[in-house]
Write an enzyme that holds these catalytic residues in place. Structure first.
Site, short mmCIF file in Angstrom:
data_model
loop_
_atom_site.label_atom_id
_atom_site.label_comp_id
_atom_site.label_asym_id
_atom_site.label_seq_id
_atom_site.Cartn_x
_atom_site.Cartn_y
_atom_site.Cartn_z
N ASP A 52 75.75 24.67 9.26
CA ASP A 52 74.63 25.36 8.60
C ASP A 52 74.51 24.98 7.12
O ASP A 52 74.49 25.85 6.24
CB ASP A 52 74.80 26.88 8.72
CG ASP A 52 75.06 27.34 10.14
OD1 ASP A 52 74.47 26.74 11.05
OD2 ASP A 52 75.86 28.26 10.34
N GLU A 224 64.75 29.80 13.68
CA GLU A 224 65.66 30.43 12.71
C GLU A 224 65.86 29.47 11.54
O GLU A 224 65.18 28.44 11.43
CB GLU A 224 67.00 30.75 13.38
CG GLU A 224 67.66 29.54 14.01
CD GLU A 224 68.92 29.86 14.80
OE1 GLU A 224 69.52 30.92 14.56
OE2 GLU A 224 69.30 29.05 15.66
#
Length: 568
Positions: A52, A224
């Site tokens: 991430d 997302e």
């Protein structure tokens, strides 16, 4: 306004990464058209558990922040000057004042941080997820800020809990906006209910005003990881879609206004590995953009390297960087929309960092930046580098399944072939006291070679595994180490195998068991409940030093140096 946390018109502030390897290559310089030797970015630039990525440029410095889940320090940082060479800075959330992970479940804790900079101050947004299963999430988003990347960081200011993967966008008019995905728990509804935005008041450190839905995603779904960038009059919304495994991708949509509507790139995803099991880098997605001062653009993103096609990713989700070019129509492009292992680096002066020493002598006042601790921050309440100078003393904690006060000091596995060696001094008083070396994924999946005391008073080295929650005792690997005051211990990853060894003073000997390294993977940790969303493993394999004191009698072990080697 000084450099904002996202590139604006005429301003190329942006993103970053670490640990990367550089190789010489020949390519054509974009600015001159001449053939010159330039360094190559070799992916992944952050090998091992570094998912991430959020990347940021401030002046000539590039910073990269990655998720840490149930591990301290929360939010791992890396630093570069050329996007090729990276060094670890450690973590941001180093104490319970900033993050409390007591009781955090496996793969809960810190998800998808976002690092930005505006008006001389750094802002870090992160989600602390308490639990996730059966279509529910229990996230809470927080923001901390600091005048310097090394802190001190402010107390966390709570934001909302409507979803996760938050980020901050600082617009050229001086406003700031908090973005996140919107989670919907209701049966029969789409759990990923779109991307929302709300004004963020930097002075009050809170969100204000109405919530606006910017984007519902594409047909791929599971939208997302939102981030906004501004370039040449357009707002670009970069999102992750398709989940975080084989169907993962980076989607780009744009709008003339911040609040939308956003139209996806008609050519499809900016980056994905979907449908290409032949690629070395899989799971490509969750991207973030950065631009150099000269206007060269790059994408930092998540990848995985399975040991077999679409197989187990023991190293977890890693960070890679791709070069981005812009079409005349104003859309960003990665060559072939697929992740490459080697990418031409930017036209920046090379800036290598000193090599990391193989051996940690434990003679520094605090743990080195490559070490992490599980569910509780490194502190004198359970570990010490001063009680016995030159040694790491670890006081025993909970059992291997304890989620409040375990005593595990570990570092990421960064290559299919690597090893950790140590020398341990430990005198257990009973069978409830254990200390040794481990190959670890989570509370349900690990291998552990430990010393304890048998009922007859002998000191024994034993080997235990936990696979999917089931304990396996390897009794054929039992060794009597009575009277051995200094015991060498080694754990070695050799592709899909894990091996343990020991040294009583006469040289290394291997324990007679080969263990399965692939149980220490995201894929093996995943749990699928019929009719409900999949619960994934989100971390990666570690090697570490582990001590238990199940009776709470004050047991500790001393570790005299640790040597980590990697063949990659």
């Amino acid at each position: 306004m000084t450099a904002a946390g996202r590139p604006l018109d005429g301003d190329t502030s942006g993103l970053a990464v670490t640990g990367g390897r550089a190789t010489a290559g020949t390519t054509t310089a974009a600015t001159t058209g001449t053939t010159t030797a330039v360094p190559l970015i070799h992916n992944p630039v952050l090998p091992g558990f570094h998912p991430d990525p959020s990347i940021l440029r401030v002046g000539e410095d590039y910073y990269l922040a990655t998720s840490t889940f149930e591990w301290y320090p929360g939010v791992r940082l890396h630093h570069s000057r050329d996007l090729v060479h990276w060094r670890a800075l450690g973590g941001v959330l180093t104490e319970r004042r900033l993050l409390d992970l007591r009781g955090a479940g496996d793969s809960c804790g810190v998800w998808a941080p976002d690092l930005s900079y505006v008006d001389g101050r750094f802002y870090l947004i992160f989600t602390d997820v308490a639990s996730f299963e059966s279509g529910y999430w229990d996230p809470r988003n927080y923001v901390v800020s600091a005048p310097d990347i090394n802190g001190p960081w402010s107390d966390p200011a709570p934001l909302h809990g409507r979803g996760f993967d938050p980020s901050l966008f600082h617009d050229e008019d001086g406003t700031s906006w908090l973005l996140s995905m919107s989670a919907d728990w209701r049966p029969g509804r789409e759990p990923f209910a779109g991307i929302e935005a709300q004004r963020f008041d930097r002075d009050a450190m809170c969100v204000v005003g109405p919530v606006r839905t910017l984007f519902s995603g594409t047909e791929v779904g599971m939208t997302e990881g939102p981030r906004i960038y501004r370039r040449q009059g357009w707002y670009y919304l970069v999102t992750a879609e398709g989940g975080t495994s084989w169907e993962h991708q980076v989607t780009v949509a744009r709008s003339r206004t911040l609040t939308g509507p956003y139209q996806p790139d008609p050519e499809g995803p900016l980056l994905t590995s979907r449908g290409r099991p032949d690629l070395e880098l899989q799971k490509a997605g969750h991207g973030a953009l950065v631009a150099t001062p000269a206007g060269e653009w790059y994408l930092a993103h998540l990848v995985g390297r399975p040991y077999t096609p679409l197989g187990d990713c023991v190293l977890g989700r890693e960070t890679a960087i791709q070069r981005v070019d812009w079409t005349p129509q104003g859309w960003p492009r990665v060559a072939g929309a697929v992740p490459a292992v080697e990418v031409p680096g930017p036209d920046l002066p090379p800036h290598p960092w000193p090599a990391e020493p193989e051996v940690d002598e434990f003679d520094a006042p605090r743990l080195g930046v490559h070490w992490s601790t599980l569910r509780r921050p490194a502190g004198e309440d359970w570990l010490s580098l001063s009680a016995r100078p030159g040694y790491l003393r670890i006081h025993g904690g909970q059992s291997p399944v304890g989620r409040v006060a375990p005593s595990l000091v570990a570092r990421r596995v960064t290559s299919p072939e690597c090893a950790l060696e140590t020398v341990m001094e430990f005198r257990p008083a009973n069978f409830r006291q254990l200390a040794g070396i481990t190959a670890y994924y989570n509370t349900r999946n690990w291998h552990y070679a430990y010393v304890s005391l048998d009922d007859d008073g002998r000191r024994v080295l034993e080997l235990l595994s936990r696979d999917g929650g089931h304990r396996i005792a390897h009794r054929e690997a039992r060794v009597d180490v009575t009277g051995v005051d200094r015991l060498g211990l080694r754990v070695e990853f050799d592709g899909p195998m894990v091996r343990f060894g020991y040294d009583t003073g006469g040289g290394w000997q291997g324990l007679p068991v080969e263990l399965d390294a692939t149980i220490l993977s995201d894929e093996h940790a995943a749990q699928i409940v019929p009719g409900e969303p999949e619960a994934w493993g989100f971390t990666g394999a570690f090697v570490g030093l582990w001590v238990q004191d199940l009776g709470g009698d004050g047991a500790y072990a001393d570790f005299d140096r640790a040597r980590f080697t990697s063949r990659e």
